[in-house]
Design a protein around this motif. Structure first.
Motif, mmCIF file in Angstrom:
data_model
loop_
_atom_site.group_PDB
_atom_site.id
_atom_site.type_symbol
_atom_site.label_atom_id
_atom_site.label_comp_id
_atom_site.label_asym_id
_atom_site.label_seq_id
_atom_site.Cartn_x
_atom_site.Cartn_y
_atom_site.Cartn_z
ATOM 1 N N VAL A 6 0.857 -1.184 0.000
ATOM 2 C CA VAL A 6 0.000 0.000 0.000
ATOM 3 C C VAL A 6 0.894 1.235 0.000
ATOM 4 C CG1 VAL A 6 -1.817 1.209 1.279
ATOM 5 C CG2 VAL A 6 -1.754 -1.285 1.273
ATOM 6 N N LEU A 7 0.522 2.206 -0.806
ATOM 7 C CA LEU A 7 1.316 3.425 -0.922
ATOM 8 C C LEU A 7 1.595 4.056 0.437
ATOM 9 C CD1 LEU A 7 2.633 5.397 -2.940
ATOM 10 C CD2 LEU A 7 0.475 6.638 -2.981
ATOM 11 N N SER A 8 0.612 4.050 1.316
ATOM 12 C CA SER A 8 0.789 4.670 2.633
ATOM 13 C C SER A 8 1.799 3.928 3.509
ATOM 14 C CB SER A 8 -0.552 4.799 3.352
ATOM 15 O OG SER A 8 -1.123 3.525 3.567
ATOM 16 N N ASP A 9 2.186 2.690 3.136
ATOM 17 C CA ASP A 9 3.211 1.957 3.880
ATOM 18 C C ASP A 9 4.617 2.440 3.540
ATOM 19 O OD1 ASP A 9 1.280 0.367 5.047
ATOM 20 O OD2 ASP A 9 1.594 -1.324 3.684
ATOM 21 N N LEU A 10 4.758 3.165 2.438
ATOM 22 C CA LEU A 10 6.071 3.611 1.994
ATOM 23 C C LEU A 10 6.484 4.887 2.713
ATOM 24 C CD1 LEU A 10 5.737 3.075 -1.869
ATOM 25 C CD2 LEU A 10 6.616 1.480 -0.150
ATOM 26 N N VAL A 76 1.047 0.500 -7.546
ATOM 27 C CA VAL A 76 1.096 1.202 -6.261
ATOM 28 C C VAL A 76 1.113 2.707 -6.508
ATOM 29 C CG1 VAL A 76 2.543 1.667 -4.237
ATOM 30 C CG2 VAL A 76 2.149 -0.682 -4.979
ATOM 31 N N ARG A 77 1.906 3.142 -7.480
ATOM 32 C CA ARG A 77 1.989 4.563 -7.775
ATOM 33 C C ARG A 77 0.654 5.103 -8.295
ATOM 34 N NH1 ARG A 77 2.364 8.634 -10.861
ATOM 35 N NH2 ARG A 77 4.052 10.058 -11.180
ATOM 36 N N GLU A 78 0.016 4.350 -9.170
ATOM 37 C CA GLU A 78 -1.211 4.833 -9.818
ATOM 38 C C GLU A 78 -2.473 4.642 -8.985
ATOM 39 O OE1 GLU A 78 -3.637 4.267 -14.012
ATOM 40 O OE2 GLU A 78 -1.537 3.652 -13.882
ATOM 41 N N PHE A 79 -2.596 3.478 -8.330
ATOM 42 C CA PHE A 79 -3.840 3.142 -7.637
ATOM 43 C C PHE A 79 -3.716 3.131 -6.112
ATOM 44 C CE2 PHE A 79 -3.969 0.798 -11.731
ATOM 45 C CZ PHE A 79 -4.921 1.601 -12.354
ATOM 46 N N GLY A 80 -2.479 3.218 -5.592
ATOM 47 C CA GLY A 80 -2.287 3.258 -4.146
ATOM 48 C C GLY A 80 -2.036 1.913 -3.502
#
Length: 82
Positions: A6-10, A76-80
């Protein structure tokens, strides 16, 4: 262990690296970025993205290292998440 990324994990620098490795329009055939184009901080984050399977590396013309997003990294970059 969760297989979805998930993007928010990065971390913020990993997110910046995701953006830096992508090309405008998210072309799946993008060559990515040469190692010389990346700052030391972004390069460290790219190595972390490699471990997460969000990016790949290969040697290209004149043995230059290239980094690009994987399909998972692009998602991940496009959809999260992917």
């Amino acid at each position: 262990m969760r297989s979805v990324t998930v993007l928010s994990d990065l971390t913020p620098i990993q997110m910046r690296a995701l953006i830096r490795l992508d090309t405008p329009g998210g072309d799946p055939d993008s060559a990515g970025r040469r190692i010389e184009e990346l700052s030391p901080q972004i390069l460290m984050a790219v190595f972390e993205l490699l471990e997460l399977k969000l990016a790949t590396s290969e040697l290209g013309w004149q043995n230059t290292a290239w980094f690009q997003l994987t399909p998972k990294g692009r998602a991940v970059r496009e959809f999260g998440e992917a």
